[in-house]
Design a protein around this motif. Structure first.
Motif, PDB file in Angstrom:
ATOM      1  N   ILE A  27     181.536  14.213  25.455  1.00  0.00           N
ATOM      2  CA  ILE A  27     181.175  12.841  25.048  1.00  0.00           C
ATOM      3  C   ILE A  27     179.698  12.530  25.250  1.00  0.00           C
ATOM      4  O   ILE A  27     179.257  11.412  24.970  1.00  0.00           O
ATOM      5  N   GLY A  28     178.926  13.489  25.753  1.00  0.00           N
ATOM      6  CA  GLY A  28     177.497  13.265  25.937  1.00  0.00           C
ATOM      7  C   GLY A  28     177.148  12.877  27.368  1.00  0.00           C
ATOM      8  O   GLY A  28     177.967  12.309  28.090  1.00  0.00           O
ATOM      9  N   SER A  29     175.920  13.187  27.774  1.00  0.00           N
ATOM     10  CA  SER A  29     175.495  12.932  29.151  1.00  0.00           C
ATOM     11  C   SER A  29     175.324  11.452  29.444  1.00  0.00           C
ATOM     12  O   SER A  29     175.607  10.986  30.553  1.00  0.00           O
ATOM     13  N   SER A  30     174.858  10.674  28.468  1.00  0.00           N
ATOM     14  CA  SER A  30     174.604   9.254  28.717  1.00  0.00           C
ATOM     15  C   SER A  30     175.898   8.486  28.944  1.00  0.00           C
ATOM     16  O   SER A  30     176.010   7.684  29.876  1.00  0.00           O
ATOM     17  N   LEU A  31     176.889   8.720  28.087  1.00  0.00           N
ATOM     18  CA  LEU A  31     178.162   8.024  28.261  1.00  0.00           C
ATOM     19  C   LEU A  31     178.845   8.461  29.546  1.00  0.00           C
ATOM     20  O   LEU A  31     179.434   7.641  30.266  1.00  0.00           O
ATOM     21  N   THR A  32     178.769   9.750  29.845  1.00  0.00           N
ATOM     22  CA  THR A  32     179.347  10.239  31.095  1.00  0.00           C
ATOM     23  C   THR A  32     178.696   9.558  32.292  1.00  0.00           C
ATOM     24  O   THR A  32     179.378   9.120  33.227  1.00  0.00           O
ATOM     25  N   SER A  33     177.371   9.432  32.281  1.00  0.00           N
ATOM     26  CA  SER A  33     176.657   8.777  33.385  1.00  0.00           C
ATOM     27  C   SER A  33     177.047   7.315  33.509  1.00  0.00           C
ATOM     28  O   SER A  33     177.170   6.786  34.622  1.00  0.00           O
ATOM     29  N   ASP A  68     172.899  26.150  30.807  1.00  0.00           N
ATOM     30  CA  ASP A  68     173.962  25.155  30.691  1.00  0.00           C
ATOM     31  C   ASP A  68     174.171  24.413  32.004  1.00  0.00           C
ATOM     32  O   ASP A  68     173.725  24.851  33.071  1.00  0.00           O
ATOM     33  N   ALA A  69     174.877  23.273  31.912  1.00  0.00           N
ATOM     34  CA  ALA A  69     175.050  22.390  33.070  1.00  0.00           C
ATOM     35  C   ALA A  69     175.803  23.059  34.211  1.00  0.00           C
ATOM     36  O   ALA A  69     175.471  22.867  35.390  1.00  0.00           O
ATOM     37  N   LEU A  70     176.846  23.847  33.903  1.00  0.00           N
ATOM     38  CA  LEU A  70     177.631  24.484  34.954  1.00  0.00           C
ATOM     39  C   LEU A  70     176.806  25.523  35.708  1.00  0.00           C
ATOM     40  O   LEU A  70     176.850  25.594  36.938  1.00  0.00           O
ATOM     41  N   SER A  71     176.031  26.323  34.976  1.00  0.00           N
ATOM     42  CA  SER A  71     175.160  27.307  35.628  1.00  0.00           C
ATOM     43  C   SER A  71     174.083  26.614  36.452  1.00  0.00           C
ATOM     44  O   SER A  71     173.698  27.094  37.528  1.00  0.00           O
ATOM     45  N   TRP A 110     182.020  18.691  39.639  1.00  0.00           N
ATOM     46  CA  TRP A 110     180.874  19.001  38.783  1.00  0.00           C
ATOM     47  C   TRP A 110     181.253  19.860  37.588  1.00  0.00           C
ATOM     48  O   TRP A 110     180.608  19.789  36.533  1.00  0.00           O
ATOM     49  N   THR A 111     182.293  20.687  37.731  1.00  0.00           N
ATOM     50  CA  THR A 111     182.768  21.449  36.574  1.00  0.00           C
ATOM     51  C   THR A 111     183.327  20.499  35.516  1.00  0.00           C
ATOM     52  O   THR A 111     183.007  20.603  34.322  1.00  0.00           O
ATOM     53  N   ILE A 112     184.143  19.539  35.953  1.00  0.00           N
ATOM     54  CA  ILE A 112     184.681  18.544  35.022  1.00  0.00           C
ATOM     55  C   ILE A 112     183.556  17.704  34.439  1.00  0.00           C
ATOM     56  O   ILE A 112     183.550  17.372  33.243  1.00  0.00           O
ATOM     57  N   PHE A 113     182.571  17.354  35.277  1.00  0.00           N
ATOM     58  CA  PHE A 113     181.415  16.582  34.827  1.00  0.00           C
ATOM     59  C   PHE A 113     180.676  17.313  33.706  1.00  0.00           C
ATOM     60  O   PHE A 113     180.281  16.720  32.699  1.00  0.00           O
ATOM     61  N   ALA A 114     180.485  18.629  33.881  1.00  0.00           N
ATOM     62  CA  ALA A 114     179.784  19.423  32.872  1.00  0.00           C
ATOM     63  C   ALA A 114     180.540  19.426  31.552  1.00  0.00           C
ATOM     64  O   ALA A 114     179.953  19.274  30.470  1.00  0.00           O
ATOM     65  N   PHE A 115     181.875  19.569  31.616  1.00  0.00           N
ATOM     66  CA  PHE A 115     182.675  19.552  30.389  1.00  0.00           C
ATOM     67  C   PHE A 115     182.671  18.168  29.743  1.00  0.00           C
ATOM     68  O   PHE A 115     182.696  18.040  28.519  1.00  0.00           O
ATOM     69  N   LEU A 159     187.822  12.889  31.115  1.00  0.00           N
ATOM     70  CA  LEU A 159     187.137  13.871  31.956  1.00  0.00           C
ATOM     71  C   LEU A 159     186.141  13.201  32.895  1.00  0.00           C
ATOM     72  O   LEU A 159     186.046  13.556  34.074  1.00  0.00           O
ATOM     73  N   ALA A 160     185.390  12.230  32.378  1.00  0.00           N
ATOM     74  CA  ALA A 160     184.420  11.524  33.215  1.00  0.00           C
ATOM     75  C   ALA A 160     185.129  10.771  34.342  1.00  0.00           C
ATOM     76  O   ALA A 160     184.642  10.729  35.479  1.00  0.00           O
TER      77      ALA A 160
END
Length: 291
Positions: free
Chosen positions: A91-97, A29-32, A81-86, A152-153
């Motif tokens: 909402i998905g990695s693409s929208l977050t980016s 997972d992203a956090l790990s 980065w914890t908030i980023f992972a959640f 969150l993003a």
């Protein structure tokens, strides 16, 4: 080396580090992933301060410098980065980016408010061009047009935009970017392992088959953050953060090849977004000075 060159080096190295992150993220997972990466980063930083001799200056570092360096690491990695992972999960990695693309503008705004770094108008145009370019490149990868809650993003990008302020305050107390970075990561890495344990119920473990990604990513991240903190010490924060966005085209163009995924064609969107990032970065590098 001038500050703008350090910032571009940081962006290129961040791009390679992000690709390694993706390689690890396919298995855990992203956090790990980010916790393991920060731990590896710390190992390379310890080696760097020993080889460079900077470790001899550790006793001279003031308590306030340690506080700000630790605060920068904790805010950027543990919180951001914890908030980023959640956010990626929600909402998905693409929208977050895509939302994180506003980082240069937000970082410039916070630097103006808290450090009185007022950039010239032409530099602001470069910052905005970089931001739009990143949005163009990343938004084309969205798979759904529905609205999603960006809270969150936005919180993550706020953390990423404020942490450089803490770095600058720390550097005002101790002019040792490499040592300061190592001190900050020495506090941050254990905190992230504890946080990951509390949130996931287990300690971070990286499968043997992807440890090469961890080593390459940690090494690239060490170069990236050393160059980033060097840049923060030499040029305005908004300029440094904007130039670091060259990581986006690095990830987009090299990712499919290095990760053995299907290559994305050089579409007009991809080319135009990359052109904006490069053009904006050029303007910022040439005119990126405070008033």
């Amino acid at each position: 080396m001038p500050g703008w060159a350090w910032a571009i080096l940081a962006g290129l190295a961040f791009g390679i580090s992000q690709l390694s992150n993706r390689g690890i993220n396919r298995e855990i997972d992203a956090l790990s992933t980010i916790t393991a990466m920060v731990t590896t980063l710390l190992g390379f930083l310890i080696a760097a301060i020993v080889v460079s001799g900077d470790i001899m200056d550790l006793p001279d570092m003031t308590a306030m410098a340690v506080f700000w360096f630790a605060a920068a690491g904790l805010l950027h990695f543990l919180v951001g980065w914890t908030i980023f992972a959640f956010s990626q999960q929600k909402i998905g990695s693409s929208l977050t980016s895509s939302i994180l693309a506003i980082n240069p503008v937000m970082a410039t705004g916070f630097a103006y408010l808290l450090l009185s770094e007022n950039l010239r108008s032409i530099t602001w145009l470069g910052v905005l061009a970089v931001t739009v370019g990143v949005v163009v490149v990343t938004s084309g990868r969205l798979t759904s047009g529905r609205w999603a809650n960006p809270t969150l993003a936005l919180l993550a990008v706020t953390c990423f935009s404020i942490s450089p302020i803490f770095v600058r305050w720390g550097l005002n107390e101790s002019d040792h970017p490499l040592l300061g970075l190592a001190v900050g990561m020495a506090v941050t890495a254990p905190a992230m392992h504890i946080s990951s344990r509390l949130l996931t119920g287990q300690w971070v473990s990286v499968p043997r088959g992807i440890r090469h990604w961890l080593l390459s990513g940690g090494f690239a991240a060490a170069i990236a953050f050393i160059a980033q903190w060097k840049a923060f010490a030499l040029i305005p924060i908004g300029v440094a953060v904007s130039l670091q966005q060259v990581s986006t085209p690095v990830v987009i163009f090299l990712g499919p090849r290095l990760l053995s995924a299907q290559s994305e064609r050089a579409t007009p969107r991809l080319l135009s977004g990359t052109a904006l990032v490069i053009a904006g970065s050029t303007v910022v590098a040439l005119f990126g000075r405070s008033l």
